[in-house]
Design a protein around this motif. Structure first.
Motif, PDB file in Angstrom:
ATOM      1  N   TYR A  17       2.853   5.243 -11.801  1.00  0.00           N
ATOM      2  CA  TYR A  17       3.385   7.042 -12.296  1.00  0.00           C
ATOM      3  C   TYR A  17       4.249   6.686 -10.852  1.00  0.00           C
ATOM      4  N   ALA A  25      -2.257   3.378  -9.911  1.00  0.00           N
ATOM      5  CA  ALA A  25      -3.029   4.708  -9.965  1.00  0.00           C
ATOM      6  C   ALA A  25      -3.862   3.220 -10.574  1.00  0.00           C
ATOM      7  N   PRO A  44     -13.732   7.294  -4.785  1.00  0.00           N
ATOM      8  CA  PRO A  44     -13.241   7.998  -3.782  1.00  0.00           C
ATOM      9  C   PRO A  44     -12.201   8.784  -4.619  1.00  0.00           C
ATOM     10  N   SER A  45     -12.073  10.248  -4.318  1.00  0.00           N
ATOM     11  CA  SER A  45     -10.646  10.960  -4.586  1.00  0.00           C
ATOM     12  C   SER A  45      -9.549   9.829  -4.830  1.00  0.00           C
ATOM     13  N   GLY A  48      -8.584   6.289  -8.974  1.00  0.00           N
ATOM     14  CA  GLY A  48      -8.090   6.333 -11.467  1.00  0.00           C
ATOM     15  C   GLY A  48      -8.635   7.195 -11.636  1.00  0.00           C
ATOM     16  N   SER A  50      -9.573   9.917 -13.280  1.00  0.00           N
ATOM     17  CA  SER A  50      -8.939  10.454 -14.128  1.00  0.00           C
ATOM     18  C   SER A  50      -7.818   9.790 -15.308  1.00  0.00           C
TER      19      SER A  50
HETATM   20  N1  ATP Z   1       1.077  12.667 -12.435  1.00  0.00           N
HETATM   21  C1  ATP Z   1       1.328  12.485 -11.573  1.00  0.00           C
HETATM   22  N2  ATP Z   1       1.964  11.579 -10.473  1.00  0.00           N
HETATM   23  C2  ATP Z   1       1.672  10.688  -9.471  1.00  0.00           C
HETATM   24  N3  ATP Z   1       0.924  10.359  -9.621  1.00  0.00           N
HETATM   25  C3  ATP Z   1      -0.060  10.186  -9.863  1.00  0.00           C
HETATM   26  C4  ATP Z   1      -0.518  11.367 -10.561  1.00  0.00           C
HETATM   27  N4  ATP Z   1      -1.542  11.777 -11.105  1.00  0.00           N
HETATM   28  C5  ATP Z   1      -2.191  11.582 -10.365  1.00  0.00           C
HETATM   29  N5  ATP Z   1      -2.221  10.256  -9.271  1.00  0.00           N
HETATM   30  C6  ATP Z   1      -1.941   9.582  -8.988  1.00  0.00           C
HETATM   31  O1  ATP Z   1      -2.886   8.739  -8.529  1.00  0.00           O
HETATM   32  C7  ATP Z   1      -4.102   8.422  -8.141  1.00  0.00           C
HETATM   33  C8  ATP Z   1      -5.393   8.156  -8.851  1.00  0.00           C
HETATM   34  O2  ATP Z   1      -5.127   9.971  -8.946  1.00  0.00           O
HETATM   35  P1  ATP Z   1      -6.280  10.064 -10.341  1.00  0.00           P
HETATM   36  O3  ATP Z   1      -5.744  11.644 -10.525  1.00  0.00           O
HETATM   37  O4  ATP Z   1      -7.070   9.556 -11.764  1.00  0.00           O
HETATM   38  O5  ATP Z   1      -7.859   9.817  -8.899  1.00  0.00           O
HETATM   39  P2  ATP Z   1      -9.027  10.928  -9.207  1.00  0.00           P
HETATM   40  O6  ATP Z   1     -10.061   9.524  -8.577  1.00  0.00           O
HETATM   41  O7  ATP Z   1      -9.702  11.226 -10.608  1.00  0.00           O
HETATM   42  O8  ATP Z   1      -9.381  11.878  -8.113  1.00  0.00           O
HETATM   43  P3  ATP Z   1      -9.916  12.817  -7.311  1.00  0.00           P
HETATM   44  O9  ATP Z   1     -11.651  12.518  -7.870  1.00  0.00           O
HETATM   45  O10 ATP Z   1      -9.355  13.408  -6.602  1.00  0.00           O
HETATM   46  O11 ATP Z   1     -10.202  13.355  -9.083  1.00  0.00           O
HETATM   47  C9  ATP Z   1      -3.630   9.358  -6.919  1.00  0.00           C
HETATM   48  O12 ATP Z   1      -3.003   8.442  -5.914  1.00  0.00           O
HETATM   49  C10 ATP Z   1      -2.885  10.119  -7.674  1.00  0.00           C
HETATM   50  O13 ATP Z   1      -1.915  10.888  -6.195  1.00  0.00           O
END
Ligand code: ATP
Ligand code: MG
Length: 276
Positions: A17, A25, A44-45, A48, A50
């Protein structure tokens, strides 16, 4: 496992991203999901999860690598809107129902624009709402439904076009634990009855334990995989049958001397769980 049994495959999937401060990500994800599986993705949050779901559902494009759904490379699909509408159902943490439409109308929405007549649309929406246990709530607006009921409408909506794949991002994240458990049981029943493949993203180990397989993500990669109901149970059984396991179960002083009281309690509880 024949190629036809694989519904989702990713090959060295990378998603970066941003232009300036770049976020990697997804950092090379390789995974396969077999048709009819009921699996979860944990981690973890920010790991990656989502992002991975969004790539599989073609809500966003990868930076490099491939996603294949039903053997089709999404990078080569021209009509991605059509692909999504026909093949994938989405369920999100916040159900995203349209507040001014009734439950039935919300379920009908994805069928608009598909070759389904008005009467058939209505019939299918009613059938799906009955399937998720909401036959007597068809004319309710989202505001007139409980959180769990709203999520059931969202599931019915996700199934509207009879997708082969449902992607659910924290589908129980906004619910209390009992409603959450009901939603997972509902999805599991639909998985069995309709043969629909489910990929659930969750933070909740209690949810993950109800799926067949758990993929664990960290820093944009899949770092572990658990087959629920096999290896973990197998490990515990091996431990139960070991000298220490037997001593703990027998309430032997040796076991108490070797372990702290906390360790003893935890191990005893685990061993009793598999003894049942
Ligand atoms: N549209 C975007 N633009 C820039 N960075 C992004 C975007 N979407 C996600 N990220 C970054 O990509 C990484 C992965 O994000 P993602 O949303 O896939 O995490 P996740 O595992 O689903 O987390 P959570 O459990 O908090 O939902 C994170 O560091 C996030 O900040
Ligand atoms: Mg997320």
């Amino acid at each position: 496992m024949g190629e036809n049994d694989v519904i989702v495959e990713t090959r060295n999937l990378v998603k970066i991203y941003g232009d300036g401060a770049q976020v990697r990500a997804l950092n090379g994800v390789n995974m396969r999901v077999v048709r009819g599986e009921f699996i979860s993705v944990m981690g973890p949050s920010g790991s990656g999860k989502s992002t991975l779901l969004n790539m599989i559902g073609a809500l966003d494009r990868p930076t490099s690598g491939q996603v294949l759904v039903n053997g089709q490379d999404l990078g080569e699909v021209r009509d991605l809107d059509g692909f999504r509408a026909r093949t994938v159902g989405f369920v999100f943490q916040l159900h995203n129902l349209i507040p001014t439409l009734t439950a039935r109308e919300n379920v009908e929405v994805p069928m608009v624009g598909q070759p389904v007549g008005r009467a058939e649309r209505r019939r299918r929406a009613e059938e799906l709402l009955a399937l998720v246990g909401l036959a007597d709530r068809m004319d309710h607006l989202p505001a007139q439904l409980s959180g769990g009921e709203r999520q059931r409408v969202a599931i019915a909506r996700a199934l509207a076009n009879r997708p082969s794949l449902v992607l659910a991002d924290e589908p129980t994240g906004d619910l209390d634990s009992r409603s959450g458990a009901e939603i997972i049981q509902l999805m599991r029943r639909l998985n069995r009855e309709l043969g629909t493949t489910f990929i659930l993203v969750t933070h909740d180990p209690a949810v993950a334990r109800q799926t067949e397989r758990v993929l664990v993500m960290k820093d944009g990669r899949i770092v572990r995989e658990h087959h629920v109901g096999t290896p973990f149970e197998e490990d515990l059984k091996a431990f139960r049958d070991s000298g220490l396991g037997q001593a703990i179960l027998a309430g032997d002083d040796v076991a108490r001397d070797l372990l702290t009281p906390e360790e003893y309690e935890v191990l005893l509880r685990l061993l009793r769980r598999i003894a049942q």
